[in-house]
Design a protein around this motif. Sequence first.
Motif, short mmCIF file in Angstrom:
data_model
loop_
_atom_site.label_atom_id
_atom_site.label_comp_id
_atom_site.label_asym_id
_atom_site.label_seq_id
_atom_site.Cartn_x
_atom_site.Cartn_y
_atom_site.Cartn_z
N GLY A 94 0.77 -1.24 0.00
CA GLY A 94 0.00 0.00 0.00
C GLY A 94 0.80 1.29 0.00
N HIS A 95 2.02 1.29 -0.47
CA HIS A 95 2.81 2.52 -0.50
C HIS A 95 2.84 3.09 -1.91
N VAL A 96 3.16 4.36 -1.99
CA VAL A 96 3.26 5.02 -3.30
C VAL A 96 4.66 4.78 -3.87
N MET A 97 4.78 4.96 -5.17
CA MET A 97 6.09 5.00 -5.80
C MET A 97 6.04 6.09 -6.85
N SER A 98 7.20 6.48 -7.32
CA SER A 98 7.25 7.56 -8.30
C SER A 98 8.04 7.13 -9.52
N LEU A 99 7.58 7.63 -10.67
CA LEU A 99 8.24 7.36 -11.95
C LEU A 99 8.80 8.66 -12.49
N VAL A 100 10.00 8.59 -13.05
CA VAL A 100 10.64 9.79 -13.61
C VAL A 100 11.03 9.49 -15.05
N LEU A 101 10.49 10.28 -15.97
CA LEU A 101 10.92 10.20 -17.38
C LEU A 101 11.89 11.35 -17.64
N ILE A 102 13.05 11.00 -18.18
CA ILE A 102 14.12 11.98 -18.42
C ILE A 102 14.44 12.01 -19.91
N ASP A 103 14.59 13.21 -20.43
CA ASP A 103 14.94 13.37 -21.84
C ASP A 103 16.11 14.33 -21.94
N ILE A 104 17.18 13.92 -22.65
CA ILE A 104 18.34 14.80 -22.82
C ILE A 104 17.98 15.93 -23.76
N ASP A 105 18.24 17.14 -23.33
CA ASP A 105 17.86 18.33 -24.10
C ASP A 105 18.71 18.46 -25.37
N HIS A 106 18.03 18.80 -26.46
CA HIS A 106 18.69 19.12 -27.74
C HIS A 106 19.64 17.99 -28.19
N PHE A 107 19.25 16.77 -27.96
CA PHE A 107 20.13 15.65 -28.31
C PHE A 107 20.30 15.52 -29.83
N LYS A 108 19.23 15.79 -30.56
CA LYS A 108 19.33 15.73 -32.03
C LYS A 108 20.37 16.71 -32.55
N ALA A 109 20.46 17.87 -31.91
CA ALA A 109 21.45 18.85 -32.34
C ALA A 109 22.87 18.34 -32.10
N VAL A 110 23.06 17.58 -31.01
CA VAL A 110 24.38 17.00 -30.72
C VAL A 110 24.75 16.01 -31.84
N ASN A 111 23.79 15.17 -32.22
CA ASN A 111 24.04 14.22 -33.31
C ASN A 111 24.32 14.93 -34.63
N ASP A 112 23.52 15.95 -34.93
CA ASP A 112 23.66 16.66 -36.20
C ASP A 112 24.99 17.41 -36.27
N ARG A 113 25.39 17.98 -35.14
CA ARG A 113 26.59 18.82 -35.15
C ARG A 113 27.87 18.00 -35.02
N HIS A 114 27.85 16.99 -34.19
CA HIS A 114 29.09 16.26 -33.88
C HIS A 114 29.11 14.82 -34.40
N GLY A 115 27.99 14.31 -34.87
CA GLY A 115 27.96 12.94 -35.37
C GLY A 115 27.37 11.97 -34.35
#
Length: 381
Positions: free
Chosen positions: A246-267
């Motif tokens: 009967g206890h609560v739990m928490s879920l955390v969704l994390i997304d790296i910011d501007h990741f597509k730009a990292v791929n586009d700029r650096h490969g």
Amino acid sequence: MSKPLRPGPSSSSSRWAGWLLGPAEAGQGAVKLTLLALVVYGLFALNVAVQVHLGLMERGPALWVSCLSLAGITGFYLLVRTGLSRHLGRDPSLTLPQSVFGALITAWGYAVDPPLRGAIIAIMLLNLVWGMFVLSQRQAFGLYLFGLASLAVAMVYGATTDPANFPAAVESLHFSFAAILMTAVSVLSVNMARLRAKLSARTAELRAALGRIQYLAHHDELTQISNRRHLSERLAAEQLNQRQHGHVMSLVLIDIDHFKAVNDRHGHGVGDAVLRHFAATLHATLRTSDFAGRWGGEEFLVVTPQASAETAAALVERLRDALEAASFDSIVPGLHVTFSAGVAECAPGEDLHLAIDRADRALYQAKQTGRARTVSEFAQL
């Protein structure tokens, strides 16, 4: 009045088997082989006794060879039965020492049993066959040379000390006959050892491959943390535990910011390195009760059992601090990586898909309101 049940024949035989072979969990295969050898030596001693009775063999030498052979194999049996043999080498059956002992006894028997010495050569072959499925190539070849040399010594000794019963010409033929048969058996033993070595190597390769497959079934190959499938399995198990207590739990969704730009700029190579670095930092930040994995692309899911949204949000902030301290300069000088997070507090009995959807909405809100921040949603009671 009912009579007490008496142990049947099967229970008596089980007790005898346990006494002779030892506990099953200790491994009875080696004991069975040594016990079989003890039976063979016993039959050999019986055959010697019959020869003495028929006047074909002198009593003194017969008694010595029978007693020493039985005493020796009994000693081997006790070593194997008590488990002491496990401390004497990698082979608990002591196959090589037993085979060497058998070769010596056989050569001795040849020297003291002139009438049936030709038949005793077959016993020497048995010593070679005995180790065929255990000995290495080198050991099998060494046993062959030792057995052949032992017979040669016995033949030379007999021809020198008792030429009437051991004519040199006959002993030469016996040696040639023994050499032909023992060489053939030795070749088979060496080939068998080679096949066993190949099979052992293949088995090791298959085990390694199976271990790799099992690992990849639960881990993301790039980041080496749990994949989505394993996360889903653990999440379902944790929800069952949550319902029970009967206890609560928490879920955390994390997304790296501007990741597509990292791929586009650096490969994509740099993008993969960023994901690995981020995953390692995330894993190091978790509590022992938490677990996380790659949810897809640049998204990660963190599950915090028995934790409120506030506790989960505090964990996210620790991750931000750790990420800030973990420089990405080794990947690309000056590269700065941030992330957005959505926290959803999951009440006992709440549908997991709905809780993950709420975490996803909170993540979307964090990204829409400037990124590099956390948005929390509390349990839907």
